[in-house]
Design an enzyme around this catalytic site. Structure first.
Site, PDB file in Angstrom:
ATOM      1  N   CYS A 113       0.799  -1.217   0.000  1.00 54.50           N
ATOM      2  CA  CYS A 113       0.000   0.000   0.000  1.00 54.50           C
ATOM      3  C   CYS A 113       0.836   1.273   0.000  1.00 54.50           C
ATOM      4  CB  CYS A 113      -0.939  -0.002   1.199  1.00 54.50           C
ATOM      5  SG  CYS A 113      -1.999  -1.477   1.259  1.00 54.50           S
ATOM      6  N   HIS A 237      -3.366   6.621   2.078  1.00 48.47           N
ATOM      7  CA  HIS A 237      -3.833   5.328   1.599  1.00 48.47           C
ATOM      8  C   HIS A 237      -5.207   5.033   2.179  1.00 48.47           C
ATOM      9  CE1 HIS A 237      -4.277   1.137   0.882  1.00 48.47           C
ATOM     10  NE2 HIS A 237      -4.060   0.797   2.135  1.00 48.47           N
ATOM     11  N   ASN A 267     -10.194  -0.827  -0.188  1.00 51.81           N
ATOM     12  CA  ASN A 267      -8.743  -0.705  -0.137  1.00 51.81           C
ATOM     13  C   ASN A 267      -8.173  -1.235  -1.449  1.00 51.81           C
ATOM     14  OD1 ASN A 267      -5.983  -1.102   0.281  1.00 51.81           O
ATOM     15  ND2 ASN A 267      -6.221  -1.855   2.362  1.00 51.81           N
TER      16      ASN A 267
END
Length: 312
Positions: A113, A237, A267
């Site tokens: 990420c 993120h 996500n």
């Protein structure tokens, strides 16, 4: 003359298929209320008949079209991903071939990420050492590495890609950065394990090839890059809305400065920051050339985390 990287165009692409929390409740023991109250996620996109390279190619094509550039003018293509189509060739090489960027070198960066921030940092160094322009893309098809019976992971992730064109400028726009890693805690999130099963191996470790999250290790600090800085917006993120709440409180910043779209996409790992950036530019919240001061920050598996202070 010293040259620096400047973001001159952005683009994003997500698959058409929308999977809601209610859809997931038909696959596993969960509910819209359970997922949304814990994560802020309402829906996500899932690739059907598309792979990571397909999403990244669409982003690259849009970037070139919007900037009215030929692919031959690119010096490099960097793709941040943990879900490549193959171990080799790299997704970046697939993009390079698909768009005809015959003069560009290309490679992938695997930093989960934090991958997009890592890739943007590398691209800035390439500009400083003589490159004129290149693409930085974050793309993931996480749906192919999920255990769709595992409520702890399957509800969190989505598929998508986003990217930007970075060009040489005499003025510095990527102002400060901090890239970090802690491999001693790397097993908190694993994916894609391939056991060594040659005829001479014995007692190979047994990990799942699917995404697994062990424990609750999340790096949520943006460290000291933002001290004494007047930040317009934070683009973190998009893992969990509660993390954004926590960071906003810790930095004593208004929550409204922390832009959010995980409710629509989940996500998307390395794709989340460039996807958010492009969406907010299209919405008009952000504008290239405005001088707005923003923070990019990614944190995830590895463990890896990275923060960058930039002006648009």
């Amino acid at each position: 003359m010293n040259m620096f990287g400047k973001i001159t165009a952005t683009a994003s692409y997500v698959p058409e298929k929308i999977v809601t929390n209610d859809d997931l409740s038909n696959l596993m023991d969960t509910s819209d209320e359970w997922i949304h109250s814990r994560t802020g996620i309402k829906r996500r996109r899932v690739a059907v008949g598309e792979n990571t390279s397909d999403l990244c190619i669409r982003v690259a094509q849009t970037l070139l079209q919007d900037a009215q550039l030929s692919a031959e003018s690119l010096d490099f293509i960097l793709v941040a991903t943990i879900t490549p189509d193959f171990n080799t060739p790299a997704v970046a090489c697939q993009v390079q071939g698909a768009i005809g960027a015959v003069n560009a070198f290309a490679f992938d960066i695997s930093a989960a990420c934090a991958g997009f921030v890592y890739a943007l940092s590398m691209a800035e160094k390439l500009i400083r050492t003589g490159a004129k322009k290149g693409l930085v893309i974050g793309g993931e098809v996480l749906s192919k590495v999920l255990d769709w019976n595992d409520r702890s992971t399957a509800v969190l992730f989505g598929d998508g890609a986003g990217g930007l064109l970075l060009e040489a400028s005499s003025e510095q726009h990527l102002l400060k950065e901090s890239l970090k890693a802690d491999g001693t805690r790397g097993m908190s999130l694993t994916s894609g394990f391939r056991t060594n099963e040659n005829p001479f191996s014995q007692n190979a470790p047994a990990y799942s090839a699917c995404m697994q999250m062990i424990g609750r290790d999340v790096v949520a600090s943006i460290n000291d890059l933002t001290q004494d800085e007047a930040i317009d917006y934070f683009l973190l993120h998009q893992a969990n809305s509660r993390i954004l709440d926590k960071v906003a409180r810790k930095l004593k910043q208004p929550r409204e400065k922390f832009l959010q779209n995980m409710q629509d996409y989940g996500n998307t790992s390395a794709a989340s920051i460039p996807l958010l950036l492009d969406e907010e530019i299209k919405r008009g919240t952000l504008s290239l050339g405005s001088g707005q001061k923003v923070v990019f920050s990614g944190f995830g598996g590895g463990l890896t985390w990275g923060t960058m202070l930039a002006t648009l």
